[in-house]
Design a protein around this motif. Structure first.
Motif, short mmCIF file in Angstrom:
data_model
loop_
_atom_site.label_atom_id
_atom_site.label_comp_id
_atom_site.label_asym_id
_atom_site.label_seq_id
_atom_site.Cartn_x
_atom_site.Cartn_y
_atom_site.Cartn_z
N GLY A 104 36.18 44.67 38.14
CA GLY A 104 36.24 45.48 36.93
C GLY A 104 37.30 45.02 35.95
O GLY A 104 37.27 45.40 34.78
N HIS A 105 38.24 44.20 36.42
CA HIS A 105 39.28 43.71 35.51
C HIS A 105 38.66 42.76 34.48
O HIS A 105 37.79 41.95 34.80
N GLU A 106 39.11 42.86 33.24
CA GLU A 106 38.59 42.02 32.17
C GLU A 106 39.73 41.35 31.42
O GLU A 106 40.83 41.89 31.33
N ARG A 107 39.43 40.19 30.88
CA ARG A 107 40.37 39.47 30.02
C ARG A 107 39.57 38.63 29.04
O ARG A 107 38.39 38.34 29.27
N VAL A 115 34.62 37.14 26.97
CA VAL A 115 35.20 38.12 27.89
C VAL A 115 34.88 37.70 29.32
O VAL A 115 33.71 37.49 29.66
N MET A 117 35.06 38.77 33.24
CA MET A 117 35.11 39.99 34.04
C MET A 117 35.09 39.64 35.53
O MET A 117 34.42 38.69 35.94
N LYS A 135 31.20 38.06 30.95
CA LYS A 135 30.62 39.40 30.94
C LYS A 135 29.31 39.45 30.18
O LYS A 135 28.35 40.09 30.63
N THR A 161 33.35 39.46 21.81
CA THR A 161 33.77 40.57 22.67
C THR A 161 32.73 41.68 22.72
O THR A 161 32.85 42.60 23.53
N THR A 163 29.72 42.52 24.17
CA THR A 163 28.94 41.97 25.28
C THR A 163 27.64 42.72 25.55
O THR A 163 26.99 42.48 26.56
#
Length: 218
Positions: A104-107, A115, A117, A135, A161, A163
């Motif tokens: 679940g972490h995104e950057r 993005v 994920m 993502k 971003t 998505t």
């Protein structure tokens, strides 16, 4: 001695060869006690053995099956790994490193702006319980199935971003140079939003014409 050739007698050479498998420091000390050669330093002794190929046979590695001498031994309380200062920095059972990122972490990737994920799926390359994915591609494939070979996803509104699968359109990879702009065209993202569908449709038509001509020439 350095910078000067050192002569050895036949007896000395025979003795050194016979004792070459011992540790160099120990053998050199016995050599000095036997032949009284203060002009032969430990470095000279070691160099001679190397030149002659008289190696100790030790590699500095543990051979398979050898048990370490300190196996099962623990440091005395308050020393080594049991020192209070060492205890402070040791990982505790169940502890997660500060760099750990769960599902679940995104950057946002600093290289391409997509993005990234973390998903709760096994990583086929590392064997980890999670793996990183783009993502937009992950969500699009969940909704539409795998991306066919030779195709890519094109961001429609220019915002990587965003998505949502509806913001990404499947196109032939050969369209990318046309949409990236060049001498005769400006980049797709440089057009006004209301013109982009027409630009993409025109690029698709040009690509279809080229493919048809190429097929007719075969």
């Amino acid at each position: 001695m350095k910078g000067q050739w050192i002569e050895y007698s036949k007896d000395e050479l025979a003795w050194i060869e016979a004792n070459s498998t011992r540790t160099r420091r120990e053998a050199h000390a016995d050599f000095q006690g036997t032949f009284a050669r203060p002009d032969v330093s430990l470095s000279n002794f070691n160099s001679l053995c190397k030149r002659k190929g008289w190696m100790t046979g030790r590699t500095g590695q543990y051979n398979k099956g050898r048990t370490p001498e300190n196996k099962g031994m623990k440091c005395a309380p308050g020393t080594g790994g049991r020192h209070p200062n060492a205890r402070k920095t040791q990982f505790k059972k169940g502890h997660q490193p500060h760099t750990w990122r769960g599902a679940g972490h995104e950057r946002i990737c600093s290289k391409d702006g997509y993005v990234v994920m973390i998903v709760d799926e096994p990583n086929p390359w590392t064997g980890a319980a999670t793996r990183p994915v783009h993502k937009h591609r992950y969500l699009w494939e969940k909704a539409n199935g795998p991306i066919p070979e030779g195709h890519v996803l094109k961001c429609l509104d220019g915002d990587k971003t965003n998505t949502d699968p509806s913001n990404w359109e499947l196109i032939p990879q050969a369209l990318l140079p046309r949409l990236s702009g060049g001498r005769w065209y400006q980049p797709y993202d440089a057009y006004e939003p209301e013109l982009r569908p027409t630009v993409l449709a025109s690029a698709r038509l040009d690509h279809a014409v080229r493919e048809a001509k190429r097929g007719g020439q075969k």
